[in-house]
Design a protein around this motif. Structure first.
Motif, mmCIF file in Angstrom:
data_model
loop_
_atom_site.group_PDB
_atom_site.id
_atom_site.type_symbol
_atom_site.label_atom_id
_atom_site.label_comp_id
_atom_site.label_asym_id
_atom_site.label_seq_id
_atom_site.Cartn_x
_atom_site.Cartn_y
_atom_site.Cartn_z
ATOM 1 N N VAL A 1 -4.939 5.176 -6.482
ATOM 2 C CA VAL A 1 -6.887 4.831 -5.827
ATOM 3 C C VAL A 1 -7.899 3.761 -5.664
ATOM 4 N N LEU A 2 -7.484 2.284 -6.522
ATOM 5 C CA LEU A 2 -7.882 1.651 -6.322
ATOM 6 C C LEU A 2 -7.399 0.250 -4.816
ATOM 7 N N ASP B 1 -2.947 2.576 -9.130
ATOM 8 C CA ASP B 1 -2.837 1.551 -8.328
ATOM 9 C C ASP B 1 -2.853 2.430 -7.143
ATOM 10 N N GLY C 1 -7.294 2.215 -2.835
ATOM 11 C CA GLY C 1 -8.111 3.259 -1.700
ATOM 12 C C GLY C 1 -9.273 2.576 -1.541
ATOM 13 N N VAL C 2 -9.791 2.650 -3.020
ATOM 14 C CA VAL C 2 -11.022 1.591 -3.334
ATOM 15 C C VAL C 2 -11.578 0.362 -2.242
ATOM 16 N N ARG C 3 -10.652 -0.560 -2.387
ATOM 17 C CA ARG C 3 -9.997 -1.632 -1.666
ATOM 18 C C ARG C 3 -10.477 -1.322 -0.526
ATOM 19 N N ALA D 1 -9.399 10.505 2.744
ATOM 20 C CA ALA D 1 -11.144 11.160 1.806
ATOM 21 C C ALA D 1 -10.976 12.742 1.035
ATOM 22 N N LEU E 1 -11.535 0.608 1.129
ATOM 23 C CA LEU E 1 -13.622 1.584 1.129
ATOM 24 C C LEU E 1 -14.206 0.477 1.573
ATOM 25 N N ARG E 2 -13.748 -0.664 1.012
ATOM 26 C CA ARG E 2 -14.655 -1.819 0.647
ATOM 27 C C ARG E 2 -15.132 -2.782 2.087
ATOM 28 N N GLN E 3 -13.388 -2.890 2.461
ATOM 29 C CA GLN E 3 -12.812 -3.090 3.420
ATOM 30 C C GLN E 3 -13.571 -2.651 4.864
ATOM 31 N N LEU F 1 -13.906 3.277 6.000
ATOM 32 C CA LEU F 1 -14.166 4.577 5.920
ATOM 33 C C LEU F 1 -14.490 4.567 8.101
ATOM 34 N N ARG G 1 1.184 -0.864 0.155
ATOM 35 C CA ARG G 1 -0.062 0.148 -0.347
ATOM 36 C C ARG G 1 0.961 0.735 0.363
#
Length: 226
Positions: A129-130, A127, A132-134, A150, A136-138, A141, A68
């Motif tokens: 950004v992705l 990479d 960060g998206v992963r 964010a 968020l899904r975990q 937030l 990360r």
């Protein structure tokens, strides 16, 4: 975590900072405004310094989460390079704009090398950004570091809007904004842009402290964890 680093306090500090930027056109002369918020002014210089500091901190912390933090460190140095206009140093124009590849009379070999560099940089940014998206899904937030990150991304989008606002108003209405509004927009754009690496630095510190706390809690005997 230190209460001063809670997301709510960071958000309040960012809002106060933005409000303090608004009076600059009334506190400085036009000439002073042009220098303070110019490419050689203190806001631009400090912005580059803060991006470089963020990159170093990411690499120093990479042991906690190399997958990360290493891309984040590279992205931070890219931000530093952009503030120093290194993305135009070799070609004279931005390496991320199609104009260089389609209309500039540069050697094909140069365009290929520069294009590969641009693609590599874009791959790192995607990479990040992705990742960060992963996160968020975990459910990240719910954590202060992700909320601060964010906020930095939202602030980044806001600076891009400010950057295009005057030309958009002109294209839409045929008129330029009054000078005082242009000066306020410029102060907000450059001033807020300087706060971006600082927000990411705070997010990194929050992440480090959270990871340290989690590690300490995990290593504490079960009968001591209440």
């Amino acid at each position: 975590m230190d209460s001063a680093l809670r997301f709510r306090n960071i958000l309040i500090a960012e809002i106060i900072y933005i409000v303090l930027l608004v009076p600059f056109p009334w506190l400085l002369t036009k000439h002073e405004m042009q220098w303070v918020f110019s490419e050689e002014g203190p806001f631009e210089v400090l912005s580059a310094v803060f991006w470089a500091a963020l990159g170093l901190l990411c690499f120093m912390t990479a042991k906690q989460a190399p997958r990360r933090l290493i891309p984040c460190g590279i992205a931070a140095f890219v931000g530093c390079a952009r503030e120093l206009d290194l993305h135009t140093a070799i070609t004279g124009v931005s390496i991320f704009k199609s104009h260089y590849y389609l209309k500039t009379p540069a050697p094909i070999a140069e365009k290929l090398l520069v294009g590969l560099l641009a693609l590599a940089i874009l791959a790192v940014l995607v990479d990040v950004v992705l990742a960060g998206v992963r996160a968020l899904r975990q459910g990240a937030l719910r954590q202060d570091w992700m909320l601060t990150a964010a906020l930095a991304f939202v602030t980044t989008a806001a600076t891009k809007v400010l950057d295009k606002l005057q030309s958009f108003v002109h294209d839409f209405t045929g008129h330029w904004l009054p000078q005082i509004y242009g000066l306020i927009i410029n102060a907000l754009e450059e001033g807020v842009e300087m706060s971006l690496p600082l927000l990411f630095i705070v997010a990194l510190v929050q992440y480090r402290r959270g990871a340290t706390s989690a590690s300490t809690a995990y290593s504490t005997p079960a009968f001591d964890r209440r």
